[in-house]
Design a protein around this motif. Sequence first.
Motif, mmCIF file in Angstrom:
data_model
loop_
_atom_site.group_PDB
_atom_site.id
_atom_site.type_symbol
_atom_site.label_atom_id
_atom_site.label_comp_id
_atom_site.label_asym_id
_atom_site.label_seq_id
_atom_site.Cartn_x
_atom_site.Cartn_y
_atom_site.Cartn_z
ATOM 1 N N TYR A 42 -4.915 -71.583 31.219
ATOM 2 C CA TYR A 42 -5.709 -72.334 31.976
ATOM 3 C C TYR A 42 -5.945 -71.730 33.285
ATOM 4 C CZ TYR A 42 -1.469 -74.009 34.302
ATOM 5 O OH TYR A 42 -0.400 -73.984 34.751
ATOM 6 N N ARG A 43 -6.960 -72.113 34.123
ATOM 7 C CA ARG A 43 -7.220 -71.726 35.636
ATOM 8 C C ARG A 43 -6.795 -72.733 36.430
ATOM 9 N NH1 ARG A 43 -8.538 -67.159 36.516
ATOM 10 N NH2 ARG A 43 -10.333 -65.890 35.626
ATOM 11 N N TYR A 44 -6.054 -72.205 37.571
ATOM 12 C CA TYR A 44 -5.684 -73.359 38.626
ATOM 13 C C TYR A 44 -5.827 -72.364 39.917
ATOM 14 C CZ TYR A 44 -3.172 -76.652 41.565
ATOM 15 O OH TYR A 44 -2.855 -77.395 42.505
ATOM 16 N N GLY A 45 -6.791 -72.966 40.727
ATOM 17 C CA GLY A 45 -6.833 -72.186 42.151
ATOM 18 C C GLY A 45 -7.501 -70.916 42.150
ATOM 19 N N GLY A 46 -8.278 -70.969 40.947
ATOM 20 C CA GLY A 46 -9.118 -69.496 40.796
ATOM 21 C C GLY A 46 -8.136 -68.465 39.834
ATOM 22 N N LYS A 47 -6.484 -69.077 39.746
ATOM 23 C CA LYS A 47 -6.056 -67.856 38.970
ATOM 24 C C LYS A 47 -5.564 -68.176 37.655
ATOM 25 C CE LYS A 47 -3.705 -66.589 43.194
ATOM 26 N NZ LYS A 47 -2.461 -66.479 44.048
ATOM 27 N N GLN A 48 -5.495 -67.256 36.863
ATOM 28 C CA GLN A 48 -5.183 -67.521 35.126
ATOM 29 C C GLN A 48 -3.771 -67.993 35.248
ATOM 30 O OE1 GLN A 48 -7.630 -66.997 32.556
ATOM 31 N NE2 GLN A 48 -5.947 -67.703 31.331
ATOM 32 N N LYS A 49 -3.313 -68.755 34.491
ATOM 33 C CA LYS A 49 -2.257 -69.372 34.290
ATOM 34 C C LYS A 49 -1.967 -69.393 33.002
ATOM 35 C CE LYS A 49 -1.357 -70.301 38.488
ATOM 36 N NZ LYS A 49 -0.317 -69.696 39.342
ATOM 37 N N LEU A 50 -0.426 -69.483 32.275
ATOM 38 C CA LEU A 50 -0.029 -69.638 31.080
ATOM 39 C C LEU A 50 0.967 -70.479 30.947
ATOM 40 C CD1 LEU A 50 -0.661 -68.524 28.088
ATOM 41 C CD2 LEU A 50 1.351 -66.801 28.712
ATOM 42 N N LEU A 51 0.817 -71.382 30.035
ATOM 43 C CA LEU A 51 1.924 -72.658 29.870
ATOM 44 C C LEU A 51 2.552 -72.535 28.550
ATOM 45 C CD1 LEU A 51 3.225 -75.160 31.087
ATOM 46 C CD2 LEU A 51 1.558 -76.238 30.050
ATOM 47 N N ALA A 52 3.937 -72.258 28.312
ATOM 48 C CA ALA A 52 4.284 -72.383 26.928
ATOM 49 C C ALA A 52 4.716 -73.938 26.736
ATOM 50 C CB ALA A 52 5.910 -71.478 26.821
ATOM 51 N N LEU A 53 4.421 -74.288 25.353
ATOM 52 C CA LEU A 53 4.529 -75.578 24.791
ATOM 53 C C LEU A 53 5.637 -75.853 24.020
ATOM 54 C CD1 LEU A 53 0.793 -76.679 24.563
ATOM 55 C CD2 LEU A 53 2.159 -77.020 26.465
ATOM 56 N N GLY A 54 6.022 -74.746 23.288
ATOM 57 C CA GLY A 54 7.109 -74.804 22.327
ATOM 58 C C GLY A 54 6.810 -73.913 21.112
ATOM 59 N N SER A 55 7.833 -73.981 20.256
ATOM 60 C CA SER A 55 7.692 -73.241 19.187
ATOM 61 C C SER A 55 7.239 -74.276 17.901
ATOM 62 C CB SER A 55 8.920 -72.687 18.573
ATOM 63 O OG SER A 55 10.157 -73.451 18.442
ATOM 64 N N TYR A 56 6.618 -73.414 17.019
ATOM 65 C CA TYR A 56 6.307 -74.108 15.531
ATOM 66 C C TYR A 56 7.142 -74.018 14.706
ATOM 67 C CZ TYR A 56 3.573 -75.155 11.312
ATOM 68 O OH TYR A 56 3.263 -75.640 10.254
ATOM 69 N N PRO A 57 7.621 -74.841 14.050
ATOM 70 C CA PRO A 57 7.223 -76.338 13.674
ATOM 71 C C PRO A 57 7.799 -77.548 14.541
ATOM 72 C CG PRO A 57 8.797 -75.748 12.265
ATOM 73 C CD PRO A 57 8.512 -74.414 12.897
ATOM 74 N N THR A 58 8.644 -76.846 15.508
ATOM 75 C CA THR A 58 9.299 -77.969 16.327
ATOM 76 C C THR A 58 8.345 -78.778 17.054
ATOM 77 O OG1 THR A 58 11.290 -76.351 16.503
ATOM 78 C CG2 THR A 58 11.251 -78.272 18.065
ATOM 79 N N VAL A 59 7.240 -78.207 17.547
ATOM 80 C CA VAL A 59 6.217 -78.405 18.138
ATOM 81 C C VAL A 59 5.089 -78.660 16.990
ATOM 82 C CG1 VAL A 59 4.629 -78.846 20.009
ATOM 83 C CG2 VAL A 59 6.965 -78.420 20.244
ATOM 84 N N SER A 60 4.537 -79.669 16.657
ATOM 85 C CA SER A 60 3.483 -79.611 15.509
ATOM 86 C C SER A 60 2.289 -79.319 15.964
ATOM 87 C CB SER A 60 3.728 -80.828 14.579
ATOM 88 O OG SER A 60 2.960 -81.923 15.259
ATOM 89 N N LEU A 61 1.187 -78.845 15.249
ATOM 90 C CA LEU A 61 -0.202 -78.655 15.743
ATOM 91 C C LEU A 61 -0.926 -79.972 16.259
ATOM 92 C CD1 LEU A 61 -2.712 -77.124 15.829
ATOM 93 C CD2 LEU A 61 -2.979 -77.864 13.256
ATOM 94 N N LEU A 62 -0.618 -81.125 15.486
ATOM 95 C CA LEU A 62 -1.010 -82.385 15.968
ATOM 96 C C LEU A 62 -0.386 -82.773 17.360
ATOM 97 C CD1 LEU A 62 -1.132 -84.608 13.020
ATOM 98 C CD2 LEU A 62 -3.200 -83.101 14.051
ATOM 99 N N ASN A 63 0.839 -82.684 17.441
ATOM 100 C CA ASN A 63 1.494 -82.647 19.067
ATOM 101 C C ASN A 63 1.215 -81.984 19.886
ATOM 102 O OD1 ASN A 63 3.062 -85.033 17.893
ATOM 103 N ND2 ASN A 63 4.849 -83.861 17.552
ATOM 104 N N THR A 64 0.774 -80.672 19.513
ATOM 105 C CA THR A 64 0.396 -79.803 20.570
ATOM 106 C C THR A 64 -1.122 -80.096 21.022
ATOM 107 O OG1 THR A 64 1.677 -78.047 19.603
ATOM 108 C CG2 THR A 64 -0.131 -77.182 20.997
ATOM 109 N N ARG A 65 -1.957 -80.341 20.338
ATOM 110 C CA ARG A 65 -3.184 -80.864 20.576
ATOM 111 C C ARG A 65 -3.233 -82.191 21.516
ATOM 112 N NH1 ARG A 65 -6.025 -79.984 14.798
ATOM 113 N NH2 ARG A 65 -6.414 -77.829 14.977
ATOM 114 N N ALA A 66 -2.333 -83.075 21.457
ATOM 115 C CA ALA A 66 -2.089 -84.362 22.029
ATOM 116 C C ALA A 66 -1.381 -84.302 23.303
ATOM 117 C CB ALA A 66 -1.222 -85.483 21.134
ATOM 118 N N GLY A 67 -1.049 -82.995 23.723
ATOM 119 C CA GLY A 67 -0.347 -82.766 25.049
ATOM 120 C C GLY A 67 0.932 -82.190 24.913
ATOM 121 N N GLY A 68 1.430 -81.458 23.649
ATOM 122 C CA GLY A 68 2.638 -80.724 23.593
ATOM 123 C C GLY A 68 3.794 -81.752 23.585
#
Length: 72
Positions: A42-68
């Motif tokens: 994502y971008r914040y303040g005009g700068k590219q950022k990267l956020l880690a949400l967790g590993s699959y399958p600990t964090v499922s596809l549906l949970n990731t889409r819902a906000g991690g």
Amino acid sequence: MPLSDLQIKAFRPSGRPFKHSDGGGLHLLVSPTGSKLWRVSYRYGGKQKLLALGSYPTVSLLNTRAGGKRSS
């Protein structure tokens, strides 16, 4: 095109890390060791950022889409 759970399970590691996009900046990073990590760009303040949400399958596809949120 959005990812499906079957596609994610079929991803195999290769010699280099690679990304599979789910849309909206969300992607799955498959490492050479076979780990599958959810990340969102994502971008914040005009700068590219990267956020880690967790590993699959600990964090499922549906949970990731819902906000991690982690599954119980």
